[in-house]
Design an enzyme around this catalytic site. Structure first.
Site, PDB file in Angstrom:
ATOM      1  N   HIS A   9       0.844  -1.202   0.000  1.00  0.00           N
ATOM      2  CA  HIS A   9       0.000   0.000   0.000  1.00  0.00           C
ATOM      3  C   HIS A   9       0.882   1.256   0.000  1.00  0.00           C
ATOM      4  O   HIS A   9       0.661   2.192   0.771  1.00  0.00           O
ATOM      5  CB  HIS A   9      -0.969  -0.010   1.194  1.00  0.00           C
ATOM      6  CG  HIS A   9      -2.012  -1.079   1.068  1.00  0.00           C
ATOM      7  ND1 HIS A   9      -3.241  -0.867   0.498  1.00  0.00           N
ATOM      8  CD2 HIS A   9      -1.983  -2.396   1.386  1.00  0.00           C
ATOM      9  CE1 HIS A   9      -3.938  -1.995   0.493  1.00  0.00           C
ATOM     10  NE2 HIS A   9      -3.196  -2.947   1.025  1.00  0.00           N
TER      11      HIS A   9
ATOM     12  N   TYR B  62       3.323  -4.644  10.417  1.00  0.00           N
ATOM     13  CA  TYR B  62       3.258  -3.211  10.109  1.00  0.00           C
ATOM     14  C   TYR B  62       4.300  -2.440  10.931  1.00  0.00           C
ATOM     15  O   TYR B  62       4.912  -1.490  10.443  1.00  0.00           O
ATOM     16  CB  TYR B  62       1.869  -2.644  10.377  1.00  0.00           C
ATOM     17  CG  TYR B  62       0.743  -3.197   9.511  1.00  0.00           C
ATOM     18  CD1 TYR B  62       0.954  -4.259   8.633  1.00  0.00           C
ATOM     19  CD2 TYR B  62      -0.534  -2.676   9.558  1.00  0.00           C
ATOM     20  CE1 TYR B  62      -0.073  -4.774   7.855  1.00  0.00           C
ATOM     21  CE2 TYR B  62      -1.572  -3.179   8.778  1.00  0.00           C
ATOM     22  CZ  TYR B  62      -1.337  -4.234   7.933  1.00  0.00           C
ATOM     23  OH  TYR B  62      -2.352  -4.739   7.159  1.00  0.00           O
TER      24      TYR B  62
END
Ligand code: HEM
Length: 327
Positions: A52, A318
């Site tokens: 992303h 993440y």
């Protein structure tokens, strides 16, 4: 100037605390393998996310309905106006991918800035279910992609993975390009548990519903300018606030919560939790998104992780990905 600098350090420390409380010792190797696999597929783009990578940030607020506060005792749902920071994104790790390329599903990450300086995060995708059930299977998918260059003989490793995991093509293959990040429905996919004031527990999955859902055909998307989605959002907000309804689908007794690749039947009850309004474009969106870290297990009292471990693994991934991109 970006308003919520404090969230960076706070989120990072909270990530370490939260994930160490919920993750197993064996996760460390898996998490590193996953981040390494992303770098192998997409290469190194300093300062950008390994997945992303291309996105845009906006700000606004969320106001919950009474139905939300009946389902969960979270302060998030007590009806006050909660400021939000939202990042929309293309899938994949190429920071300059054209928005009309099939870099789907698109993502939406929401940071709710709660009273007292705590943030609650929601990291959601424009598909109803995930291609695989576990972090291990997702690593295997990434490895299969990294070992399937365009010139690899067919069937390549990715073809073999798709044949043995039919939920992979069924999921990501179902994600069209929207005409705007504001005109697409996003899904939480992972099940979370709402706890109400009496301690009653209800499994839920999030739905972020747009005012209208407009998908392009692959041909229409391919003809669009390379930054049409990233450029559209601030222009759209400048004309009129963008609104979404945050909803939850409620699990019925007996519905499984562990496997994010298995959606619940469409006839399950859906409850409207409130309205998320985006009314402020962020001036230097590239700089703003570098400082942001969204963590799926960054929750608050009244919202808990279920037996689906993906949010725990994702949060570790993440946090590691953030540490590497922030170097
Ligand atoms: C094991 C499964 C998954 C892995 C390993 C994974 C991995 C990643 C990584 C490495 C990033 C970049 C993080 C950063 O640098 O800040 C990312 C971003 C993102 N992921 Fe996942 N992901 C997984 C599943 C999911 C699922 C189930 C969803 C949605 C329900 C999701 C939605 C997103 C979104 C929206 C972003 C962009 C966040 C942002 O704007 O900062 N991912 N993912």
């Amino acid at each position: 100037m970006f308003r919520h600098k404090r969230t960076l350090a706070a989120a990072f420390v909270a990530a370490s605390l939260l994930t160490s409380a919920t993750a197993g010792a064996d996760d460390a190797a898996l998490v590193t393998e996953i981040v390494d696999a992303f770098y192998k597929i997409y290469g190194t783009h300093p300062g950008f996310r390994v997945n992303h990578a291309k996105g845009v940030v906006a700000e606004g607020s969320f106001v919950a309905t009474p139905a939300a506060s009946a389902l969960s005792r979270a302060t998030l749902f007590d009806g006050r106006r909660i400021p939000v920071t939202v990042r929309f994104s293309n899938d994949g790790g190429f920071p300059s991918v054209p928005d009309g390329a099939p870099s789907n599903p698109k993502g939406m990450a929401v940071k709710f800035h709660m009273p007292g300086g705590i943030d609650v995060d929601m990291v959601i995708l424009a598909v109803k279910f995930f291609p695989v059930a576990t972090g291990e299977q997702f690593r295997d998918l990434l490895v299969a992609i990294s070992e399937s260059p365009a010139d690899a003989p067919k069937p390549n490793k990715l073809d073999q993975f798709a044949a043995s995991h039919p939920t992979f093509p069924a999921s990501f293959g179902s994600a069209p390009t929207p005409d705007s990040f504001a005109d697409q429905e996003y899904h939480g996919i992972d099940a979370f548990i709402f706890v109400d004031k009496a301690g009653h527990r209800q499994a839920v999955r999030y739905i972020m519903a747009p005012e209208k859902d407009v998908s392009l055909t692959a041909e229409e998307a391919a003809k669009k300018p390379p930054n049409f989605l990233v450029d559209d959002l601030p222009q759209r907000i400048a004309k009129k606030p963008v609104e979404f309804h945050l909803k939850v689908q409620l699990a019925a007794p007996g519905d499984q919560t562990k496997d994010p690749s298995q959606p619940w039947p469409d006839d399950r009850k859906v409850v409207d939790l409130g309205v998320l309004t985006l009314d402020k474009p962020v001036a230097d969106t590239l700089e703003a998104q570098k400082k942001l870290l969204f963590l799926p297990n960054h929750l608050t009292d009244g919202i808990e992780i279920s037996d689906d471990r993906l949010p725990v693994i994702r949060s570790e991934v993440y946090a590691l990905a953030f540490a590497r991109r922030a170097r």
